[in-house]
Design a protein around this motif. Structure first.
Motif, PDB file in Angstrom:
ATOM      1  N   THR A 112       0.822  -1.218   0.000  1.00  0.00           N
ATOM      2  CA  THR A 112       0.000   0.000   0.000  1.00  0.00           C
ATOM      3  C   THR A 112       0.858   1.271   0.000  1.00  0.00           C
ATOM      4  O   THR A 112       0.320   2.372   0.100  1.00  0.00           O
ATOM      5  CB  THR A 112      -0.919   0.022   1.240  1.00  0.00           C
ATOM      6  OG1 THR A 112      -0.102   0.045   2.437  1.00  0.00           O
ATOM      7  CG2 THR A 112      -1.812  -1.205   1.284  1.00  0.00           C
ATOM      8  N   GLY A 147       0.518   4.029   3.411  1.00  0.00           N
ATOM      9  CA  GLY A 147       1.208   2.746   3.419  1.00  0.00           C
ATOM     10  C   GLY A 147       2.299   2.666   4.466  1.00  0.00           C
ATOM     11  O   GLY A 147       2.449   1.638   5.143  1.00  0.00           O
ATOM     12  N   ILE A 168      -7.385   0.538  -1.050  1.00  0.00           N
ATOM     13  CA  ILE A 168      -6.495   0.285   0.098  1.00  0.00           C
ATOM     14  C   ILE A 168      -7.037  -0.858   0.944  1.00  0.00           C
ATOM     15  O   ILE A 168      -6.299  -1.763   1.363  1.00  0.00           O
ATOM     16  CB  ILE A 168      -6.356   1.560   0.958  1.00  0.00           C
ATOM     17  CG1 ILE A 168      -5.576   2.648   0.218  1.00  0.00           C
ATOM     18  CG2 ILE A 168      -5.679   1.239   2.293  1.00  0.00           C
ATOM     19  CD1 ILE A 168      -4.095   2.439   0.141  1.00  0.00           C
ATOM     20  N   SER A 187      -6.445  -4.696   0.641  1.00  0.00           N
ATOM     21  CA  SER A 187      -5.218  -5.316   1.154  1.00  0.00           C
ATOM     22  C   SER A 187      -5.382  -5.768   2.602  1.00  0.00           C
ATOM     23  O   SER A 187      -4.451  -6.338   3.180  1.00  0.00           O
ATOM     24  CB  SER A 187      -4.048  -4.322   1.074  1.00  0.00           C
ATOM     25  OG  SER A 187      -3.682  -4.090  -0.263  1.00  0.00           O
ATOM     26  N   SER A 189      -5.777   3.125   8.477  1.00  0.00           N
ATOM     27  CA  SER A 189      -5.966   3.527   7.075  1.00  0.00           C
ATOM     28  C   SER A 189      -7.023   4.611   6.947  1.00  0.00           C
ATOM     29  O   SER A 189      -6.829   5.602   6.222  1.00  0.00           O
ATOM     30  CB  SER A 189      -6.327   2.317   6.212  1.00  0.00           C
ATOM     31  OG  SER A 189      -7.555   1.740   6.627  1.00  0.00           O
TER      32      SER A 189
END
Length: 659
Positions: A189, A231, A604, A607, A647
């Motif tokens: 990411t 990330g 995102i 993942s 995130s």
């Protein structure tokens, strides 16, 4: 009745609950096809969660069940099977599965040349032998590499490295592989080329722009490093999670360590049987003022009850046959790897003013348990060794054997009592030696010995192939990063090159592939196809989003992230992204949020695949680490929540909303 229910095995209770839920869903879904796909999906979750059979067998069974639906279609209310028969085995030819096969072979080639051993040694020199220092180094390195190449490739290349580190430090490999695998996923990411959903995202945004109302501003696309803050934050979170909570959530052992554990067990047995308790390899340096300077190895071993297993006089490491012999002189700054008991070593160091390393450093690789150890041999009748002593035969120089003890009848002669090197061998003598496994493997073909120790790592390194292997790896990496060639073709180029150039034999290439991983992933791909094509995924998404009503923007964004997380567990992350990005754009327009941000949230969140071993990386480390599904549920459950929190927080901090 209550007592009877409690007496039932939990698998039976769970099966009953899953069945009732499947029946309930059948009554509310809009089509028979979605009802059957939902039932198969629930069956898969049940088989994985309760491990009624191994996960690969469960996946293959589900694939076969989907195939049989074509035959049963008229009797179960379907016009055709849940998956077209010609698409049932698409998984075995998929880009992802072929890529995994190829990257395992490339990784095995690099390992066979000794490159991965060098990398493992470098990491150990930097991180020592403690779990809390090795995890950040290994996981951080893999995470950064994953930002520019497919995460499964980075993870596969580092599995041999982690295996060697585990062998040298005696840390369970199961406590290192899962953090490495999770951080490989998180590293994907960091850039827009780190994972397939992020690679695909800009194309989906451009497609969404074509469908926008005329008065709407076009959605922005994302540059290579736009997602780096998100990330990096996720990668740091993953590393800190395992450093802080690893001792609580990681399993303590793994079947991947069997061979090295067997070698260690053999060593313990021999030490006890031959009165060699406390023997260990120590690393020493000879300073200029030491009495050992200008003496020979023979002089030293005659005087002291220690044995040389390796040395370095500044002109390269000497170990094994043709490496160490008793005529070698000892000069200032010579480094020695000696085997001996702690009291004998203490006396030797003190008398000769030597510098002792706290742990093996210079010789860490050559005398590690994966490369050398204590073994047992027998002198058979008719052997050319009979009547000759170890000194007569130059046993260490000729055969690579440092003789520690002889067992003859009921008596034991060992180097701690003296005389072992001067004792002529007799038929039936059992010899205990320290040797490299490469030398021991050669002795299995020598009729002068019967090798009793068979449980040791059989490994034939090919250091002369290092330039070829590195060139093939660089070529493969170049094809991945700088061309539009499919990942599977680029990786197969490297894999085939490893075989054609002799880095690996074709048999070694086949052995390098974890076929359990291959069948697990290939068999799940038809299920993802059924979930997507039947409309099951779209129906679940519509139901979840429709149930929200009027809620704050961040709640809608969080639900999208949770949906993406759930979908990527049972279908490909690319499929989940393709399905949810259009929904995310429409939802953002409806609530006055930034559509590009919502689309990125989905890409995102796909993942966030840690709960069960359906992600390629998780499936890859499952076998070598000896993990069970319960291990992923325990460690992955907390990681999933942390991923969502970090995130979503970072996405809203880094990117501003545009109504």
């Amino acid at each position: 009745m209550t007592d009877a229910i409690r007496a039932l095995p939990r698998e039976h209770l769970a099966a009953a609950l899953f069945t009732l839920f499947a029946i309930y869903l059948a009554g509310i879904v809009p089509s028979v096809e979605i009802a059957w796909v939902s039932a198969v999906l629930l069956l898969t979750v049940f088989l994985f969660a309760f491990e009624v059979v191994s996960v690969d067998v469960a996946a293959i069974s589900v694939m076969v069940l989907l195939g049989l639906s074509s035959l049963a279609a008229p009797w179960i209310g379907l016009e055709q099977g849940l998956v077209a028969p010609e698409r049932l085995f698409d998984g075995f030819a998929s880009n992802a599965v072929i890529s995994i096969i190829a990257v395992m072979i490339v990784g095995a080639g690099l390992d066979r040349t000794g490159i991965m051993s060098w990398v493992a040694g470098l990491i150990m020199r930097l991180g020592g032998a403690t779990e809390t220092r090795i995890i950040p180094l290994v996981s951080g390195t893999v995470g950064v590499i994953s930002s520019f190449m497919q995460n499964v490739g980075a993870a596969a290349l580092f599995i041999p490295v982690v295996g060697r580190i585990a062998a040298r430090t005696r840390l369970p490999i199961s406590r290192l592989l899962m953090p490495m695998g999770f951080c490989a996923i998180l590293g994907g990411t960091i850039t827009m080329v780190g994972s397939s959903p992020l690679i695909l995202l800009n194309d989906l945004i451009l497609q969404a722009n074509d469908a926008l109302p005329a008065d709407s501003a076009p959605l922005r696309t994302f540059a290579l490093f736009d997602v780096a803050p998100i990330g990096i934050a996720l990668l740091i979170t993953g590393i800190l999670y395992f450093v802080i909570a690893g001792r609580l959530v990681l399993p303590r052992g793994g079947s991947g360590e069997t061979e090295l554990h067997e070698a260690a067990t053999t060593r313990a047995y021999l030490a006890e049987t031959y009165q060699l308790d406390g023997c260990a390899v120590h690393e020493l340096r000879v300073p200029a003022d030491s009495p050992l300077v200008d003496t020979s190895v023979d002089d030293m071993e005659r005087t002291w009850t220690v044995r040389v297993v390796a040395l370095d006089k500044g002109d390269g490491l000497r170990v094994g046959a043709d490496g160490v012999n008793r005529a070698l002189g000892i000069a200032a700054d010579t480094r020695l790897a000696l085997i001996g008991t702690a009291p004998a070593m203490d006396a030797f160091v003190a008398a000769n003013r030597l510098e002792r390393s706290a742990e093996l450093d210079h010789f860490a690789e050559v005398v590690s348990e994966s490369r050398a150890g204590i073994a047992e041999l027998v002198v058979p009748p008719g052997s050319a060794l009979i009547g000759k002593s170890a000194r007569d035969l130059w046993l260490r120089k000729t055969y690579g054997l440092s003789l520690l003890a002889i067992h003859r009848g009921g008596s034991i002669i060992n180097y701690t009592t003296g005389g072992v090197r001067n004792t002529p061998f007799a038929a039936g003598d059992a010899l205990v030696v320290h040797t490299t496994w490469a030398d021991l493997a050669r002795l299995e073909r020598d009729r002068n010995f019967v090798v009793v120790t068979t449980e040791y790592p059989h490994e034939a390194l090919r250091p002369h192939k290092v330039p070829v292997a590195l060139a093939l790896f660089v070529l493969t990496l170049g094809l991945i990063l700088f061309t539009d060639l499919r990942l599977s073709v680029a990786l197969l180029t490297g894999a085939v090159g490893m075989v054609l150039t002799g880095v690996l034999s074709i048999e070694e290439a086949y052995e390098a592939v974890s076929w359990k991983t291959v069948f697990l992933l290939a068999s799940l791909i038809p299920l993802g196809l059924a979930v997507e094509q039947s409309g099951t995924a779209a129906w679940i998404a519509d139901q979840a989003l429709g149930a929200l009503g009027t809620v704050p923007v961040w709640v809608v964004q969080a639900v999208l992230a949770i949906l993406a997380t759930a979908f990527t567990l049972v279908m490909s992350n690319v499929g989940a992204t393709v399905l949810l990005v259009p929904l995310a754009v429409n939802m953002a327009l409806g609530v006055g949020a930034d559509p590009a941000l919502f689309a990125l949230t989905v890409a995102i969140a796909t993942s966030n695949s840690f709960l069960i071993p359906t992600h390629q990386v998780n499936a890859l480390v499952m076998g070598p680490g000896g993990y069970r599904v319960a291990d992923f549920l325990r460690a992955g459950g907390i990681m999933t929540v942390l991923f969502l929190v970090v995130s979503l927080t970072m996405l809203n901090l880094v990117f501003t909303h545009h109504p």
